[in-house]
Design an enzyme around this catalytic site. Structure first.
Site, PDB file in Angstrom:
ATOM      1  N   ASP A 150      -8.998  19.386 -44.978  1.00 32.27           N
ATOM      2  CA  ASP A 150      -8.630  20.332 -44.707  1.00 32.27           C
ATOM      3  C   ASP A 150      -7.056  20.405 -44.222  1.00 32.27           C
ATOM      4  OD1 ASP A 150      -8.432  23.866 -45.273  1.00 32.27           O
ATOM      5  OD2 ASP A 150      -8.589  23.522 -43.063  1.00 32.27           O
TER       6      ASP A 150
ATOM      7  N   GLU B 170      -6.564  20.639 -50.896  1.00 28.70           N
ATOM      8  CA  GLU B 170      -6.020  22.012 -51.338  1.00 28.70           C
ATOM      9  C   GLU B 170      -4.558  21.571 -51.646  1.00 28.70           C
ATOM     10  OE1 GLU B 170      -8.211  25.213 -49.343  1.00 28.70           O
ATOM     11  OE2 GLU B 170      -6.504  23.835 -48.137  1.00 28.70           O
TER      12      GLU B 170
ATOM     13  N   CYS C  87     -24.776  28.539 -46.522  1.00 32.10           N
ATOM     14  CA  CYS C  87     -26.190  28.975 -47.890  1.00 32.10           C
ATOM     15  C   CYS C  87     -24.907  29.726 -49.019  1.00 32.10           C
ATOM     16  CB  CYS C  87     -26.463  30.091 -47.339  1.00 32.10           C
ATOM     17  SG  CYS C  87     -25.467  31.394 -46.622  1.00 32.10           S
TER      18      CYS C  87
ATOM     19  N   CYS D 262     -21.799  33.421 -40.314  1.00 34.06           N
ATOM     20  CA  CYS D 262     -22.065  34.020 -41.323  1.00 34.06           C
ATOM     21  C   CYS D 262     -23.656  35.238 -41.527  1.00 34.06           C
ATOM     22  CB  CYS D 262     -22.530  32.035 -42.285  1.00 34.06           C
ATOM     23  SG  CYS D 262     -23.553  32.797 -43.712  1.00 34.06           S
TER      24      CYS D 262
ATOM     25  N   CYS E 191     -27.163  33.352 -42.986  1.00 32.50           N
ATOM     26  CA  CYS E 191     -27.318  32.277 -42.593  1.00 32.50           C
ATOM     27  C   CYS E 191     -27.704  32.562 -40.849  1.00 32.50           C
ATOM     28  CB  CYS E 191     -27.345  31.029 -42.958  1.00 32.50           C
ATOM     29  SG  CYS E 191     -25.698  30.873 -42.918  1.00 32.50           S
TER      30      CYS E 191
ATOM     31  N   ASP F 217     -11.591  25.731 -40.105  1.00 30.98           N
ATOM     32  CA  ASP F 217     -10.825  24.723 -40.537  1.00 30.98           C
ATOM     33  C   ASP F 217     -12.098  23.501 -41.040  1.00 30.98           C
ATOM     34  OD1 ASP F 217      -8.930  25.446 -40.519  1.00 30.98           O
ATOM     35  OD2 ASP F 217      -8.314  23.988 -37.681  1.00 30.98           O
TER      36      ASP F 217
END
Length: 401
Positions: free
Chosen positions: A185, A269, A325, A341, A344, A351
């Site tokens: 990334d 990417e 998850c 999150c 979870c 990053d």
């Protein structure tokens, strides 16, 4: 596979005079041909072919005004016409922008094919020169065994001379497999973050040299145009830019080589750098990072080492998808560097979380499966406007073997 070796050259004053004359003729042929192309298209709406430009160049040499074009080697002039024809082909195909006129200020170059140079036992002799051109060879390959198909002689803005040898190399044996895949990334605070948790700091070469570079540019602005002091100041500015450029290239080469040696499959990417630099606040930092050059080096180094480079679509929501998850956030601002999150309750670094999601999508492509990759699509099809990742399905991505 075609390989290029670039070396420092040290021409004698006589050779420099001949090469400077070649540069001037190359520049004249390019600019005059481009001007007549534009005029013909505006008045007649007719495109000019390479064969027509070739015939026009022959006619110019027979005139009294441009008879001096016959005093230099014809090969660099013919190569200039071929390059301009290729530039227009790429422009009409939408790959590059419209060809521009060449300036005497800046980098100058001339391309010599086999018929315009002689390379024997590591000694290079160019057409219309009586003595060999001295250059410094610093590669593992023996220069005496070099059989180049083309030689490019160039002069940079700071006055340094270079010679580039283009060689059609044999197929290189692939590197030993490592059994490891990695996702990368790219960013600005950290140049890259891998799925293994490794962070490579952004060296920010231009930002570190910005103060001294600004000082040299102020001195250049105060000098009178056409003066000798202005020429000296211009060389100092070019020298400062060269140091930044060389430091950036060295950093990118070291980083890409280490990645290629450490993993069999590398997933990145598909960043649209051209669109991203339209942001005035980040344009300089993004350009300084050199993301486009980073990808270009990865592509040819992976092909040479037998590695697999997987390019994930730019619309894949790697940053806002939980790597544990698979939960996807509806929105995640660029200023948010950490998030939790909701499902979870895992605390994510933006990053590092994106770097972990990228190889998950890349493995789907590497094994030829079109299944779901972390709950969101990998390649977005159809209309070009961005859509929510919630309703998208997984699709194939580009793969560079």
């Amino acid at each position: 596979m075609r390989t290029a070796y670039k070396c420092r050259a040290y021409p004698t004053p006589e050779q420099a005079a001949v090469l400077n004359r070649v540069f001037g003729c190359v520049r004249l042929v390019w600019n005059k041909t481009l001007s007549e192309r534009q005029l013909r298209y505006r008045t007649e709406s007719v495109r000019t072919s390479y064969r027509e430009t070739d015939c026009t160049l022959t006619a110019w040499k027979r005139t009294e005004e441009f008879a001096f074009l016959s005093e230099v080697s014809s090969v660099p002039l013919q190569q200039t016409l071929r390059h301009q024809h290729t530039a227009f082909v790429n422009f009409f195909a939408g790959r590059t922008r419209y060809p521009r006129f060449k300036s005497r200020v800046g980098r100058q170059s001339a391309h010599y094919t086999r018929s315009a140079f002689r390379m024997r036992h590591g000694v290079l002799t160019l057409a219309r020169t009586s003595s060999p051109l001295r250059f410094v060879w610093s590669f593992d390959l023996d220069a005496a065994t070099l059989d180049p198909t083309m030689v490019v002689v160039s002069r940079e803005s700071d006055g340094r001379w270079y010679v580039t040898f283009t060689v059609d190399a044999a197929t290189v044996a692939p590197a030993a497999p490592t059994g490891h895949s990695v996702g990368v990334d790219l960013g600005l605070s950290s140049f890259l973050v891998t799925s293994d948790g490794e962070r490579v700091a952004n060296p920010a070469h231009l930002a570190r040299k910005a103060r001294s570079l600004a000082r040299y540019q102020r001195r250049l602005a105060r000098c009178r145009r056409g003066s000798r002091n202005r020429r000296k100041a211009k060389v100092k500015v070019a020298r400062a830019h060269r140091k930044v450029r060389n430091a950036r290239e060295d950093f990118l080469h070291r980083t890409t080589t280490r990645l290629v040696r450490s993993a069999d499959v590398i997933a990145i990417e598909d960043l649209s750098v051209r669109n991203m630099i339209r942001n005035r606040s980040l344009a300089r930092a993004i350009s300084d990072a050199g993301w486009g050059e980073f990808r270009r080096q990865l592509e040819y180094k992976c092909a040479r080492a037998g590695r697999t480079l997987v390019v994930i679509d730019r619309w894949y929501p790697s940053s806002k998808t939980c790597s544990i998850c698979g939960h996807r956030l509806a929105e995640l601002k660029l200023s948010t560097r950490h998030w939790t999150c909701p499902d979870c309750r895992t605390r994510h670094d933006r990053d590092l979380n994106a770097a972990k999601n990228i190889p998950a999508a890349g493995r789907v492509v590497a094994r030829g499966d079109s299944g779901d990759a972390c709950g969101a699509d990998v390649r977005r099809q159809g209309f070009s406007f961005p859509r929510s990742a919630v309703k998208q399905e997984a699709r194939a991505v580009r793969r560079s073997p």
